[in-house]
Design an enzyme around this catalytic site. Sequence first.
Site, short mmCIF file in Angstrom:
data_model
loop_
_atom_site.label_atom_id
_atom_site.label_comp_id
_atom_site.label_asym_id
_atom_site.label_seq_id
_atom_site.Cartn_x
_atom_site.Cartn_y
_atom_site.Cartn_z
N ASP A 71 0.83 -1.37 -0.06
CA ASP A 71 -0.04 0.04 -0.03
C ASP A 71 0.72 1.26 -0.02
O ASP A 71 1.95 1.15 0.52
CB ASP A 71 -0.71 -0.11 1.12
CG ASP A 71 -0.21 0.07 2.60
OD1 ASP A 71 0.77 -0.90 2.66
OD2 ASP A 71 -0.62 0.44 3.47
N GLU A 137 0.19 -0.95 5.99
CA GLU A 137 1.30 -0.44 6.96
C GLU A 137 1.34 1.27 6.99
O GLU A 137 1.46 1.68 7.79
CB GLU A 137 2.63 -0.62 6.04
CG GLU A 137 3.93 -0.56 7.18
CD GLU A 137 4.34 0.96 6.98
OE1 GLU A 137 4.93 1.29 7.91
OE2 GLU A 137 4.17 1.94 6.09
#
Length: 380
Positions: A71, A137
């Site tokens: 991500d 994250e």
Amino acid sequence: MPSGHSDTLALAIELLSRRSLTPEDAGCQALLGERLVRLGFTLEAMDQGGVTNLWATRGSGDTLILAGHTDVVPTGPEQQWESPPFEPTLNAEGDLCARGAADMKGSLAAMVTAVERFVTAHPDHHGRLALLITSDEEGPAVDGTRAVVEQLRQRGERAQWCIVGEPSSSEYLGDTIKNGRRGSLGGQLTIHGIQGHVAYPQSTRNPIHQAAPALAALVAEQWDVGNEHFPATSFQISNMHAGTGATNVVPGELEVIFNFRFSTEVTADALRQRTQAILDAHGLDYTLDWTLFGEPFLTHEGQLLEAVVSALESVTGRLPRLSTAGGTSDGRFIAAGLEAQVVELGPCNATIHKVNERVRASDLDTLSQAFETIMQRLLG
């Protein structure tokens, strides 16, 4: 894009072309999984709460984890980018420009191509090689690595070593590696007062006035002096809010959001107790909610640090500097949950989360060589 890219650069470009805004993965892990399966890895999808997580393993015994995330943060104003943020572009200076180039799809590409070369050269390698990849994250970091590690811990999994591909370098690739991180403890404080008209202060209780001395005391407090590995614990107020918007109303509440970045010289419990003691000493009517984002961790000299340092010296010709500075990473969950030695190693971090994020394209090949050399030293 011109042809003739290295395997690492080509894979990075493919990953960067996918718009994986947190917590979206946009098929990045499936792409990586296809390559790992061909090498004999066993893949386990550990998705949770809309987050895509991959746990891939090969072999058995002492375990080396390569950890990262697919991500990325939002782009910001796309019109300010020199090229579209999800159309990776090589500029005249040899930089690969795209959102996530440095943080951290470039590292993921370098890890996977290093694994491909290592396993091809060492099909019967010692120990177990694992990849832990998440798409959470850059977000709340609740349903990603934290959740995977908890599941692994509950079934008795442990790991000896972990390399997190976060962008650790400063001026040039490999000049800095992170062998620890400070803990992060957040507080949401609400000071309760009595709302009323500013012309009648005798019938009000102004929470801003009441809180000011207490907040000044919290700011002035020396929580510890740090140690040889960590700077002193810091207290920072990040948000304050009170009032109705009217100029003639004493507010009924003051909301304060603050954060500790703390060393191994103090515990989260001690910080909570000392904070509440200061607030109580000022006679405040308050509520306080705490969030522990992560405990501090430190990897001392040992097999992992020796392997990483010697590999970087071999590949780059320079010795890296050890650091615990900066924010948090998923390494905190792996260190605590799997009892692993953890090091962060990745490209330069000067442009992470910025418009026109970039990484030197040649650094990705060097980084891949470093990862391969580390694997050779630990599992070869």
